[in-house]
Motif scaffolding. Structure first.
Motif, mmCIF file in Angstrom:
data_model
loop_
_atom_site.group_PDB
_atom_site.id
_atom_site.type_symbol
_atom_site.label_atom_id
_atom_site.label_comp_id
_atom_site.label_asym_id
_atom_site.label_seq_id
_atom_site.Cartn_x
_atom_site.Cartn_y
_atom_site.Cartn_z
ATOM 1 N N ASP A 109 -23.282 -13.379 19.182
ATOM 2 C CA ASP A 109 -22.222 -12.821 18.438
ATOM 3 C C ASP A 109 -22.424 -13.093 17.019
ATOM 4 O O ASP A 109 -21.526 -13.635 16.057
ATOM 5 C CB ASP A 109 -20.958 -13.910 18.947
ATOM 6 N N ASP A 110 -23.562 -12.653 16.542
ATOM 7 C CA ASP A 110 -23.918 -12.780 15.101
ATOM 8 C C ASP A 110 -24.198 -11.524 14.227
ATOM 9 O O ASP A 110 -24.689 -11.550 13.207
ATOM 10 C CB ASP A 110 -24.999 -13.876 14.903
ATOM 11 N N LEU A 111 -24.072 -10.315 15.007
ATOM 12 C CA LEU A 111 -24.677 -9.210 14.333
ATOM 13 C C LEU A 111 -23.610 -8.804 13.010
ATOM 14 O O LEU A 111 -24.026 -7.960 12.259
ATOM 15 C CB LEU A 111 -24.267 -7.754 15.362
ATOM 16 N N HIS A 112 -22.436 -9.374 13.016
ATOM 17 C CA HIS A 112 -21.519 -9.127 11.731
ATOM 18 C C HIS A 112 -22.198 -9.827 10.578
ATOM 19 O O HIS A 112 -21.906 -9.459 9.327
ATOM 20 C CB HIS A 112 -20.182 -9.331 11.976
ATOM 21 N N THR A 114 -25.659 -10.638 10.530
ATOM 22 C CA THR A 114 -27.086 -10.598 10.440
ATOM 23 C C THR A 114 -27.636 -9.238 10.463
ATOM 24 O O THR A 114 -28.829 -8.784 10.504
ATOM 25 C CB THR A 114 -27.882 -11.571 11.564
ATOM 26 N N THR A 115 -26.849 -8.035 10.722
ATOM 27 C CA THR A 115 -27.269 -7.064 10.252
ATOM 28 C C THR A 115 -26.152 -6.244 9.488
ATOM 29 O O THR A 115 -25.025 -6.817 9.157
ATOM 30 C CB THR A 115 -27.327 -6.222 11.739
ATOM 31 N N ASN A 116 -26.380 -4.793 9.637
ATOM 32 C CA ASN A 116 -25.434 -3.998 8.737
ATOM 33 C C ASN A 116 -24.236 -3.211 9.540
ATOM 34 O O ASN A 116 -23.487 -2.268 9.615
ATOM 35 C CB ASN A 116 -26.112 -2.841 8.137
ATOM 36 N N ILE A 117 -24.038 -3.980 11.002
ATOM 37 C CA ILE A 117 -23.013 -3.346 11.869
ATOM 38 C C ILE A 117 -21.650 -3.013 11.315
ATOM 39 O O ILE A 117 -21.143 -1.705 11.568
ATOM 40 C CB ILE A 117 -22.966 -4.046 13.205
ATOM 41 N N LEU A 118 -21.171 -3.917 10.431
ATOM 42 C CA LEU A 118 -19.745 -3.403 9.809
ATOM 43 C C LEU A 118 -19.846 -2.434 9.108
ATOM 44 O O LEU A 118 -18.796 -1.550 8.736
ATOM 45 C CB LEU A 118 -19.256 -4.616 9.206
ATOM 46 N N ALA A 119 -20.913 -2.125 8.505
ATOM 47 C CA ALA A 119 -20.822 -0.655 7.564
ATOM 48 C C ALA A 119 -21.523 0.482 8.282
ATOM 49 O O ALA A 119 -21.874 1.452 7.530
ATOM 50 C CB ALA A 119 -21.681 -1.139 6.301
ATOM 51 N N SER A 120 -21.533 0.357 9.538
ATOM 52 C CA SER A 120 -22.324 1.375 10.393
ATOM 53 C C SER A 120 -21.282 1.959 11.221
ATOM 54 O O SER A 120 -20.181 1.463 11.477
ATOM 55 C CB SER A 120 -23.500 0.907 11.282
ATOM 56 N N PRO A 121 -21.692 3.352 11.889
ATOM 57 C CA PRO A 121 -20.713 3.784 12.663
ATOM 58 C C PRO A 121 -20.284 3.110 14.093
ATOM 59 O O PRO A 121 -19.232 3.492 14.861
ATOM 60 C CB PRO A 121 -21.407 4.984 13.306
ATOM 61 N N LEU A 122 -20.811 1.942 14.465
ATOM 62 C CA LEU A 122 -20.727 1.109 15.278
ATOM 63 C C LEU A 122 -19.811 -0.071 15.219
ATOM 64 O O LEU A 122 -19.240 -0.714 16.053
ATOM 65 C CB LEU A 122 -22.404 0.426 15.792
ATOM 66 N N ALA A 139 -11.852 -14.507 5.506
ATOM 67 C CA ALA A 139 -12.477 -13.085 5.883
ATOM 68 C C ALA A 139 -13.037 -13.413 7.192
ATOM 69 O O ALA A 139 -13.684 -14.400 7.445
ATOM 70 C CB ALA A 139 -13.254 -12.389 4.791
ATOM 71 N N SER A 140 -12.877 -12.546 8.448
ATOM 72 C CA SER A 140 -13.614 -12.914 9.312
ATOM 73 C C SER A 140 -14.059 -11.505 10.147
ATOM 74 O O SER A 140 -13.476 -10.155 9.753
ATOM 75 C CB SER A 140 -12.715 -13.504 10.442
ATOM 76 N N ALA A 141 -14.737 -11.647 11.194
ATOM 77 C CA ALA A 141 -15.513 -10.384 11.826
ATOM 78 C C ALA A 141 -16.148 -11.063 13.151
ATOM 79 O O ALA A 141 -16.493 -12.365 12.860
ATOM 80 C CB ALA A 141 -16.406 -9.533 11.242
ATOM 81 N N GLU A 142 -16.139 -10.404 14.297
ATOM 82 C CA GLU A 142 -17.173 -10.887 15.293
ATOM 83 C C GLU A 142 -17.751 -9.689 15.942
ATOM 84 O O GLU A 142 -17.020 -8.941 16.494
ATOM 85 C CB GLU A 142 -16.272 -11.696 16.502
ATOM 86 N N CYS A 143 -19.003 -9.540 15.748
ATOM 87 C CA CYS A 143 -19.746 -8.514 16.386
ATOM 88 C C CYS A 143 -20.851 -8.896 17.401
ATOM 89 O O CYS A 143 -21.876 -9.540 16.942
ATOM 90 C CB CYS A 143 -20.293 -7.320 15.473
ATOM 91 N N ARG A 144 -20.899 -8.697 18.628
ATOM 92 C CA ARG A 144 -21.832 -9.248 19.789
ATOM 93 C C ARG A 144 -22.862 -8.164 19.864
ATOM 94 O O ARG A 144 -22.666 -6.999 20.073
ATOM 95 C CB ARG A 144 -21.155 -9.557 20.982
ATOM 96 N N ALA A 145 -24.012 -8.823 20.235
ATOM 97 C CA ALA A 145 -25.072 -7.919 20.984
ATOM 98 C C ALA A 145 -24.589 -7.251 22.325
ATOM 99 O O ALA A 145 -24.819 -6.023 22.458
ATOM 100 C CB ALA A 145 -26.362 -8.594 21.297
ATOM 101 N N SER A 146 -23.781 -7.872 22.838
ATOM 102 C CA SER A 146 -23.239 -7.346 24.139
ATOM 103 C C SER A 146 -21.927 -6.280 24.074
ATOM 104 O O SER A 146 -21.230 -5.775 24.961
ATOM 105 C CB SER A 146 -22.516 -8.512 25.185
ATOM 106 N N ASP A 147 -21.727 -6.079 22.633
ATOM 107 C CA ASP A 147 -20.851 -5.140 22.435
ATOM 108 C C ASP A 147 -21.454 -3.623 22.305
ATOM 109 O O ASP A 147 -20.708 -2.547 22.187
ATOM 110 C CB ASP A 147 -20.117 -5.232 21.014
#
Length: 404
Positions: A109-112, A114-122, A139-147
């Protein structure tokens, strides 16, 4: 195209990787900067005497997520940098995607961060989208590899692991790198890897392997994928690649994972590493054996051969000097091999050195303490290897002291 680009970096790096193996290891100015911060004495003189020698790759030097002091962690670029700094062992923290494929990330659950996922279409696929700071909340978010699926994961770009909790926008949230790190080497690319791709890359770079099975952020079994399936799949990818078990140090904070490998994959289990998180248990004291549960001897009796606590657990201060802790002595008495983490992760060490130096903060006054601590860990505690966010420091020491 993204997958092709990764494989070109991994395989097309063969010529470059050959040069990594053949040319003199490149340590840069940082080891000398740290030596300059040391008090004059025997250790400083010894380290200075090694300045003009040719440096070699050392197993004692372990790249922690590559070289994340300056490069985005768990990327191709970070690991190539670590190999050029002489890391003999490289790490892929292993988690899994929505379609149960193994990838290199420090947490599921660290993609938010360690990556650009929040600024991507994903971004809409994230477990929790971006929420700006306000009303006393961060401020918060949670993006998982399993998403996301593996194909979706491979479209992402790695960045320095950070988030600005005061952010009002996604752009501000993603721009939170600590002042003592840098975005310089994250500006253009951060190429993510599957676990299998990390095996190919590390082998090409002439390094050995220390994958860590990360705790899932999802409930297990995940769509029929059990914890045992997860642990087995990690080992299966080394077997499929033809990697000898003696070149792999599989790790987990979950003792049951380590015991699973010992029982079901004994050739790999012999070097399985129990990452000791017992320091989080209330009442734990590295100076009091009665607080170690299970005991060191009980771990050894169950087949555990390697144990890896954080730096501070292995040392204490006596009469103004850094010395081994009771924990370290008990582990050695039980015949356990010690590995430790993580050098170069605390930032500047003036004024106590932070979490990783908490047991020796009274003698941690400058960045020179890194080599002083490293010396005690190697010579008095007897660790077999040290994880570092900038492997050049450990590589320099290991070469100077003629370690493996």
């Amino acid at each position: 195209m993204k997958a092709l680009k990764v494989m070109c970096l991994v395989l097309g790096g063969a010529a470059a990787a050959g040069s990594v193996q053949a040319e003199t290891i490149q340590l840069g100015p940082r080891p000398f900067f740290l030596i300059d911060q040391m008090d004059d004495g025997v250790l400083k003189s010894k380290l200075l005497s090694c300045a003009e020698r040719d440096f070699e790759r050392k197993l004692f030097s372990i790249g922690h997520r590559g070289a994340p002091l300056m490069f985005p962690e768990h990327t191709v670029e970070s690991n190539v940098a670590a190999a050029r700094m002489g890391a003999g062992i490289l790490e892929c923290d292993v988690t899994f995607t929505k379609d149960k494929e193994l990838v290199c990330r420090h947490a599921q659950d660290d993609l938010h961060t360690t990556t650009n996922i929040l600024a991507s279409p994903l971004a809409p696929k994230c477990t929790a989208g971006f929420t700006p700071a306000g009303n006393g909340a961060d401020a918060s978010a949670e993006c998982r590899a399993s998403d996301v699926t593996l194909a979706e994961f491979k479209t992402l770009v790695g960045k320095m692991d950070a988030a600005d909790k005061r952010a009002q926008s996604v752009e501000e949230y993603m721009d939170g790198t600590a002042a003592w790190r840098t975005d310089l080497y994250a500006a253009s690319t951060g190429t993510l890897m599957t676990h299998a791709e990390s095996i190919d890359l590390f082998r090409t770079l002439g390094a050995k392997f220390t994958p860590e099975l990360k705790a899932p952020a999802v409930e297990m079994p995940f769509e029929g994928f059990s914890q045992e399936d997860y642990a087995q799949k990690l080992i299966d990818e080394y077997k499929a690649a033809g990697v000898p078990p003696e070149d792999v140090w599989a790790q987990s904070f979950n003792l049951n994972d380590v015991l699973y490998w010992i029982e079901n994959e004994p050739e790999f289990g012999r070097q399985a590493v129990y990452l000791d998180g017992r320091y989080n248990v209330e009442g734990f004291d590295p100076m009091k054996p009665e607080t170690f549960a299970p005991s060191m001897q009980e771990l050894a009796d169950r087949g555990v051969n390697y144990i890896a606590p954080p730096l501070w657990v292995l040392v204490t201060v006596a009469e103004g000097e850094i010395v081994p802790s009771t924990y370290a002595r008990e582990a050695r008495k039980a015949g356990l091999n010690l590995i430790t983490w993580t050098l170069e992760r605390s930032g500047p060490l003036g004024g106590g050195g932070g979490w990783y130096y908490q047991s020796i903060k009274e003698v941690t006054r400058s960045d020179g303490a890194m080599f002083e601590l490293l010396h005690v860990l190697a010579q008095d505690v007897g660790v077999k290897g040290v994880f570092s966010d900038w492997p050049a420091t450990v590589t320099y020491y290991a070469n100077c002291m003629d370690l493996h």
